[in-house]
Design a protein around this motif. Structure first.
Motif, short mmCIF file in Angstrom:
data_model
loop_
_atom_site.label_atom_id
_atom_site.label_comp_id
_atom_site.label_asym_id
_atom_site.label_seq_id
_atom_site.Cartn_x
_atom_site.Cartn_y
_atom_site.Cartn_z
N GLY A 1 0.80 -1.23 0.00
CA GLY A 1 0.00 0.00 0.00
C GLY A 1 0.83 1.27 0.00
O GLY A 1 0.29 2.36 -0.26
N CYS A 2 2.14 1.16 0.27
CA CYS A 2 3.03 2.33 0.23
C CYS A 2 3.45 2.69 -1.19
O CYS A 2 4.03 3.75 -1.41
CB CYS A 2 4.28 2.06 1.07
SG CYS A 2 3.97 1.92 2.85
N LEU A 3 3.18 1.80 -2.15
CA LEU A 3 3.59 2.04 -3.53
C LEU A 3 2.59 2.94 -4.25
O LEU A 3 1.37 2.73 -4.17
CB LEU A 3 3.72 0.72 -4.29
CG LEU A 3 4.83 -0.23 -3.84
CD1 LEU A 3 4.81 -1.49 -4.68
CD2 LEU A 3 6.20 0.45 -3.94
N LEU A 4 3.10 3.91 -4.96
CA LEU A 4 2.29 4.76 -5.83
C LEU A 4 2.27 4.16 -7.23
O LEU A 4 3.18 3.40 -7.60
CB LEU A 4 2.88 6.17 -5.89
CG LEU A 4 3.02 6.92 -4.56
CD1 LEU A 4 3.72 8.26 -4.80
CD2 LEU A 4 1.68 7.13 -3.91
N PRO A 5 1.26 4.50 -8.04
CA PRO A 5 1.25 4.02 -9.42
C PRO A 5 2.40 4.61 -10.22
O PRO A 5 2.98 5.63 -9.84
CB PRO A 5 -0.11 4.48 -9.95
CG PRO A 5 -0.49 5.62 -9.08
CD PRO A 5 0.08 5.31 -7.72
N ALA A 6 2.72 3.97 -11.34
CA ALA A 6 3.87 4.40 -12.15
C ALA A 6 3.74 5.83 -12.62
O ALA A 6 4.74 6.54 -12.76
CB ALA A 6 4.03 3.46 -13.36
N ASP A 7 2.52 6.31 -12.85
CA ASP A 7 2.37 7.67 -13.36
C ASP A 7 2.57 8.74 -12.30
O ASP A 7 2.45 9.93 -12.59
CB ASP A 7 1.03 7.85 -14.07
CG ASP A 7 -0.17 7.67 -13.15
OD1 ASP A 7 0.03 7.27 -11.99
OD2 ASP A 7 -1.30 7.93 -13.59
N ALA A 8 2.89 8.35 -11.08
CA ALA A 8 3.23 9.34 -10.05
C ALA A 8 4.44 10.16 -10.46
O ALA A 8 4.61 11.31 -10.02
CB ALA A 8 3.50 8.65 -8.71
N LEU A 9 5.30 9.60 -11.32
CA LEU A 9 6.48 10.31 -11.79
C LEU A 9 6.17 11.27 -12.94
O LEU A 9 7.03 12.05 -13.34
CB LEU A 9 7.54 9.31 -12.27
CG LEU A 9 8.03 8.28 -11.25
CD1 LEU A 9 9.06 7.37 -11.89
CD2 LEU A 9 8.59 8.96 -10.02
N LEU A 10 4.95 11.21 -13.47
CA LEU A 10 4.61 11.94 -14.69
C LEU A 10 3.56 13.01 -14.48
O LEU A 10 2.99 13.52 -15.45
CB LEU A 10 4.12 10.95 -15.76
CG LEU A 10 5.05 9.77 -16.08
CD1 LEU A 10 4.38 8.83 -17.07
CD2 LEU A 10 6.38 10.27 -16.64
N GLN A 11 3.27 13.35 -13.23
CA GLN A 11 2.15 14.24 -12.96
C GLN A 11 2.33 15.65 -13.51
O GLN A 11 1.34 16.39 -13.68
CB GLN A 11 1.88 14.31 -11.45
CG GLN A 11 1.38 13.00 -10.86
CD GLN A 11 0.12 12.49 -11.54
OE1 GLN A 11 -0.91 13.18 -11.54
NE2 GLN A 11 0.18 11.31 -12.12
N SER A 12 3.55 16.03 -13.82
CA SER A 12 3.77 17.37 -14.38
C SER A 12 3.42 17.42 -15.87
O SER A 12 3.35 18.51 -16.45
CB SER A 12 5.22 17.80 -14.19
OG SER A 12 6.10 16.94 -14.90
#
Length: 299
Positions: free
Chosen positions: A228-239
């Motif tokens: 549950g501590c993992l964010l989805p891969a697109d967390a790096l692409l929010q900008s």
């Protein structure tokens, strides 16, 4: 005989609060073992001296690990005045000692000269390479080579605390900025020398230290809570802007084909429904070209 580790596919982004004294790779490998992740990478190193935010990527998220390298970074740091060291930080050999006699107003005036675009010479104790060798290896052998100054940008430089001999700053800066160089240059500007006493990274792009977790805490969690501590891969692409494709367009994108979208030109994150397909780039004519494509990953 120790049982062999069983690795498995894990996809996602972990915001790790790296402790002081640990290399970024050691932190990555420790987190990887906790998740038994078959594939892992980080988004750029954080000095062993420093603590704070180190985004880690697992599985398909590693395809986006380089996308944070260009992001702005924010740091909390302590600068110690009157002492210069060969490394520019507290771990180095003391080179000079000088009296400190400036006021908070003098410091604020000096800080003004470091806000905005500045030219900065990278320190010898850095991971930059010369002829394939990291500069810090040469520095440890007593070899100093010429380094060309580079333009960086200090977006925010805020004085949070000042006492005789030291100060605390918040630094929000562009990629390629060395806070230890900032400390040394500030010491020169004030005529007393200085070094970086402590450094903590508190933000990378839109990612914040308040959302990070430590290795010690991760080790105590049950597997479900750890996942549950993992964010989805697109967390790096929010900008990046979001482009949504229909099912047919999504299939074309996944097979490496262009898709007419009519969106604003530039890089974007691409979805079909709620599913992240990858990273694309829209040409001036509104045509979407796949740049990095994911397989079998749901948002």
């Amino acid at each position: 005989m120790t049982a062999r580790k069983s690795w498995r596919r894990v996809d996602g982004v972990l915001l790790l609060d790296k402790p002081t004294g640990m290399t970024s790779n050691a932190a990555l490998q420790a987190a990887r073992r906790l998740y038994s992740a078959a594939k892992a990478g980080h988004t750029g190193t954080l000095d062993p001296l420093a603590s704070g935010l180190l985004p880690l990527c697992f599985g398909e998220a590693t395809k986006f690990s380089t996308d944070l390298l260009a992001a702005d970074k924010s740091y909390e740091c302590e600068i110690v005045f009157g002492i210069s060291t060969d490394t520019g930080d507290a771990d180095g050999r003391i080179l000079t000692r000088s009296p400190v006699g400036f006021s908070a107003a003098d410091l604020e005036l000096a800080l003004e000269g470091f806000r905005g675009p500045i030219r900065q010479v990278p320190p010898m104790y850095s991971a930059l390479k010369r002829a394939g060798r990291p500069l810090h290896e040469l520095a440890r052998q007593g070899i100093e080579v010429e380094r060309a100054p580079r333009e960086v940008c200090i977006h925010e430089l805020r004085l949070d605390d000042f006492s005789p001999g030291r100060c605390s700053l918040l630094v929000r800066c562009s990629k390629g900025t060395y806070v230890r160089s900032l400390a040394m240059d500030l010491g020169v500007a004030l005529g007393c020398g200085a070094h970086l006493g402590a450094l903590r990274r508190v933000a990378v792009g839109s990612l914040q230290i308040d959302d990070a977790v430590s290795l010690d805490v991760l080790a105590t969690l049950a597997e479900e809570r750890r996942q549950g501590c993992l964010l989805p891969a697109d967390a790096l692409l929010q900008s990046l802007p979001r482009v949504l494709l229909d099912e047919a367009g999504g299939e074309r994108f996944l097979h490496g084909n262009r898709v007419a979208v009519g969106a604003t030109a530039g890089r974007c994150r691409v979805y079909s429904g709620s599913r992240l397909l990858g990273l694309g780039e829209v040409d001036a004519d509104g045509s979407l070209q796949p740049r990095r494509v994911l397989g079998g990953l749901d948002k």
